[in-house]
Design a protein around this motif. Structure first.
Motif, PDB file in Angstrom:
ATOM      1  N   TYR A 244     -72.130  76.272  52.545  1.00 61.54           N
ATOM      2  CA  TYR A 244     -72.823  76.540  51.285  1.00 61.54           C
ATOM      3  C   TYR A 244     -71.899  76.987  50.165  1.00 61.54           C
ATOM      4  CZ  TYR A 244     -76.988  76.094  54.134  1.00 61.54           C
ATOM      5  OH  TYR A 244     -77.946  75.606  54.982  1.00 61.54           O
ATOM      6  N   TYR A 245     -70.863  77.754  50.497  1.00 56.50           N
ATOM      7  CA  TYR A 245     -69.949  78.264  49.475  1.00 56.50           C
ATOM      8  C   TYR A 245     -68.539  77.719  49.698  1.00 56.50           C
ATOM      9  CZ  TYR A 245     -73.594  81.742  48.329  1.00 56.50           C
ATOM     10  OH  TYR A 245     -74.759  82.375  47.957  1.00 56.50           O
ATOM     11  N   ARG A 246     -68.457  76.492  50.160  1.00 57.27           N
ATOM     12  CA  ARG A 246     -67.153  75.914  50.501  1.00 57.27           C
ATOM     13  C   ARG A 246     -66.250  75.808  49.283  1.00 57.27           C
ATOM     14  NH1 ARG A 246     -66.453  70.179  51.805  1.00 57.27           N
ATOM     15  NH2 ARG A 246     -68.720  70.146  51.755  1.00 57.27           N
ATOM     16  N   PHE A 247     -66.835  75.536  48.122  1.00 60.27           N
ATOM     17  CA  PHE A 247     -66.059  75.466  46.886  1.00 60.27           C
ATOM     18  C   PHE A 247     -66.437  76.634  45.984  1.00 60.27           C
ATOM     19  CE2 PHE A 247     -66.504  70.825  48.007  1.00 60.27           C
ATOM     20  CZ  PHE A 247     -65.219  70.711  48.518  1.00 60.27           C
ATOM     21  N   VAL A 248     -65.522  76.994  45.111  1.00 65.14           N
ATOM     22  CA  VAL A 248     -65.733  78.165  44.256  1.00 65.14           C
ATOM     23  C   VAL A 248     -66.832  77.887  43.234  1.00 65.14           C
ATOM     24  CG1 VAL A 248     -63.379  78.978  44.519  1.00 65.14           C
ATOM     25  CG2 VAL A 248     -63.947  77.404  42.647  1.00 65.14           C
ATOM     26  N   ALA A 249     -67.365  78.950  42.664  1.00 62.81           N
ATOM     27  CA  ALA A 249     -68.368  78.835  41.595  1.00 62.81           C
ATOM     28  C   ALA A 249     -68.092  79.890  40.536  1.00 62.81           C
ATOM     29  CB  ALA A 249     -69.777  79.001  42.147  1.00 62.81           C
ATOM     30  N   LEU A 250     -68.386  79.536  39.304  1.00 62.01           N
ATOM     31  CA  LEU A 250     -68.322  80.491  38.203  1.00 62.01           C
ATOM     32  C   LEU A 250     -69.668  81.189  38.056  1.00 62.01           C
ATOM     33  CD1 LEU A 250     -66.529  78.278  35.545  1.00 62.01           C
ATOM     34  CD2 LEU A 250     -65.545  80.261  36.698  1.00 62.01           C
ATOM     35  N   PRO A 251     -69.695  82.386  37.494  1.00 60.90           N
ATOM     36  CA  PRO A 251     -70.975  83.048  37.248  1.00 60.90           C
ATOM     37  C   PRO A 251     -71.818  82.248  36.257  1.00 60.90           C
ATOM     38  CG  PRO A 251     -69.153  84.586  37.013  1.00 60.90           C
ATOM     39  CD  PRO A 251     -68.557  83.220  37.085  1.00 60.90           C
TER      40      PRO A 251
END
Length: 507
Positions: free
Chosen positions: A392-399
């Motif tokens: 689910y969080y394999r790649f980074v995300a910005l707020p």
């Protein structure tokens, strides 16, 4: 024929499963991925009171590194559990949960909040400072309370309930004091947000009453019902804080994590299709009003139930909150502490938490998740930590963005260059021109594409580095020497608005 039919059926089933999983693991570029780090009673950190400075810092770094690997991008750090402090405060004493005795500071001295902020930002994580506004004592052991604690200095500001002392929200001087405490942190620390949890007036305990009748007589402001008056007291604090926080720092985020049920439909046709306890009538917290009036930047309701909980199904509540965002951000609080640790059968299903993340991602009005709490994720029941990290969080995300606070993007970095060095490819760039709103650049993002790929900033797998500092270089340690790459860099401002990409550099 039967064999081929079975084979075809199995193949179709596999395709369907793969498609479902691919849908589950689609990762938005903007998503709040938070975790609560509770300090009260040493729930998450430090592991016990009285550790040395080095031990405390080592534990905190281990905690952050674990969450960074999971893909978490925001730490909600409890800095004021009970009118005390996990930071250097001129008004409230050091917390007993830090050094073992109220008022005792770390030795050798350091400021845990400053340390936490710096280490979070190094890891491209936001830090939201979590305050308990009204709780003044936690365990009822008043012998531990020192003479400089506010309950000793202003005993008439408090009432006792369930063995604890609580600020009396009906007193104007109490609201002024709490506002002062929070603004002191806003002014003096580089936090990204101010956060409250669900503790306002206390949850009802059979046989006990709130001792605020005298305050109501003195300060009722013409409100004829004491319950409506209590709600107004909380409303007034939230409204005042929202205005004050943003007046002091326009980029500061203000969010609240209310109890998961505002009202049940049986109590109000506009309530959720549930029949559990509620925050509106029980603790006088009208979170729907706060977000409707724009008094918060985000809500983070605690929906700690499973899909199969009869009284309060997760889906019903996620849908309800998603329909009541009024243009502000909505993050869902998940009960990670309940995974395989409750009688609720839904939480004994390994896929429960993943299903919840997938479900809310389908709702365009919901912008992310927060997990309670840090220890639960790090303990990895049913492999949930691995599932976040690998899927689910394999790649980074910005707020998520907050355009009502700032919608002006910065300008792209200038003069991006690349050069071969011993360990890989070194990228460097220069600060951009001043933004239209004259805001200084806060950070940068580095993207890497294959030479013939389109520059599409929405594909998060192409993000190679995020900096929440004005860093002007990045070393690509593992480029494939047989591939020619295309690099671009973008600028971030404090609220994570992103610039257009720089001119591509091929290397």
């Amino acid at each position: 024929m039967k064999f081929y039919s079975i084979l075809l059926t199995v193949t179709i089933a596999q395709i369907c499963i793969y498609t479902a999983k691919a849908q589950d693991y689609i990762m938005p570029k903007r998503e709040f991925r938070g975790v609560w780090v509770a300090t009260v009673a040493n729930i998450d950190w430090p592991s016990k009171p009285g550790l040395s400075t080095e031990q405390q810092q080592t534990e905190f770094l281990k905690l952050l590194n674990a969450h960074q690997k999971q893909g978490i991008n925001a730490i909600i750090f409890q800095i004021r559990p009970a009118a005390d402090a996990f930071y250097s405060s001129a008004h409230e004493p050091w917390s007993q949960y830090l050094c073992g005795k109220q008022g005792l500071c770390p030795a050798p001295f350091y400021d845990p909040l400053t340390f936490a902020i710096q280490e979070c930002h190094k890891r491209s994580m936001e830090l939201h400072a979590w305050f308990n506004p009204y709780r003044a004592t936690f365990d009822g052991n008043e012998a531990k309370i020192i003479s400089s604690h506010i309950t000793r200095l202003k005993p008439d500001w408090f009432f006792s309930y369930e063995g604890k002392k609580l600020f009396n929200p009906g007193l104007p001087e109490v609201r002024e004091y709490i506002t002062k405490i929070i603004l002191n942190v806003v002014d003096n620390y580089d936090i990204d947000g101010v956060h409250f949890d669900d503790y306002f007036y206390p949850y009802a305990v059979k046989g006990q009453t709130l001792k605020d009748a005298d305050t109501y007589i003195m300060h009722n402001n013409g409100i004829s019902n004491i319950k409506d008056w209590r709600r107004q007291n909380v409303d007034t604090l939230i409204h005042t804080l929202n205005d004050s926080i943003h007046a002091h720092k326009k980029f500061m985020k203000f969010g609240i994590s209310p109890f998961g049920i505002w009202k049940n439909k049986a109590q109000d046709p506009e309530g959720s299709d549930t029949y559990g306890g509620d925050s509106y009538y029980e603790i006088y917290a009208d979170a729907r009003k706060w977000i409707k009036n724009g008094w918060v930047d985000y809500l983070n309701p605690q929906i700690y139930w499973s899909f199969s909980t009869k009284a309060a199904p997760f889906a019903n509540l996620a849908n309800w909150w998603g329909s009541n965002t009024y243009g502000r951000n909505m993050y869902i609080g998940h009960g990670a502490y309940r995974v395989n640790a409750t009688k609720d059968a839904g939480w004994r299903v390994p896929s429960q938490l993943g299903r919840q993340i997938s479900y809310i991602r389908q709702n365009e009005n919901i912008n992310g998740s927060v997990f309670f709490s840090s220890k639960s994720l790090r303990n990895n029941p049913f492999g949930i930590s691995d599932t976040l990290k690998n899927n689910y969080y394999r790649f980074v995300a910005l707020p998520p963005l907050m355009p009502w606070l700032d919608s002006v993007p910065p300008n792209a970095p200038k003069n991006v260059m690349a050069t071969h060095v011993l360990l890989g490819t070194l990228l460097s760039w220069q600060l951009p021109d001043e933004a239209r709103d004259k805001e200084a650049p806060y950070g940068f993002i580095v993207y890497r594409f294959a030479e013939d790929e389109e520059v599409d900033l929405e594909y998060t797998e192409n993000i190679k580095a995020i900096f929440y500092t004005p860093t002007l270089s990045w070393l690509d340690l593992n480029p494939n020497p047989s591939i020619k790459y295309k690099y671009v860099v973008t600028t971030l401002d404090r609220l994570k608005n992103e610039s257009p990409p720089s001119k591509p550099i091929f290397f």
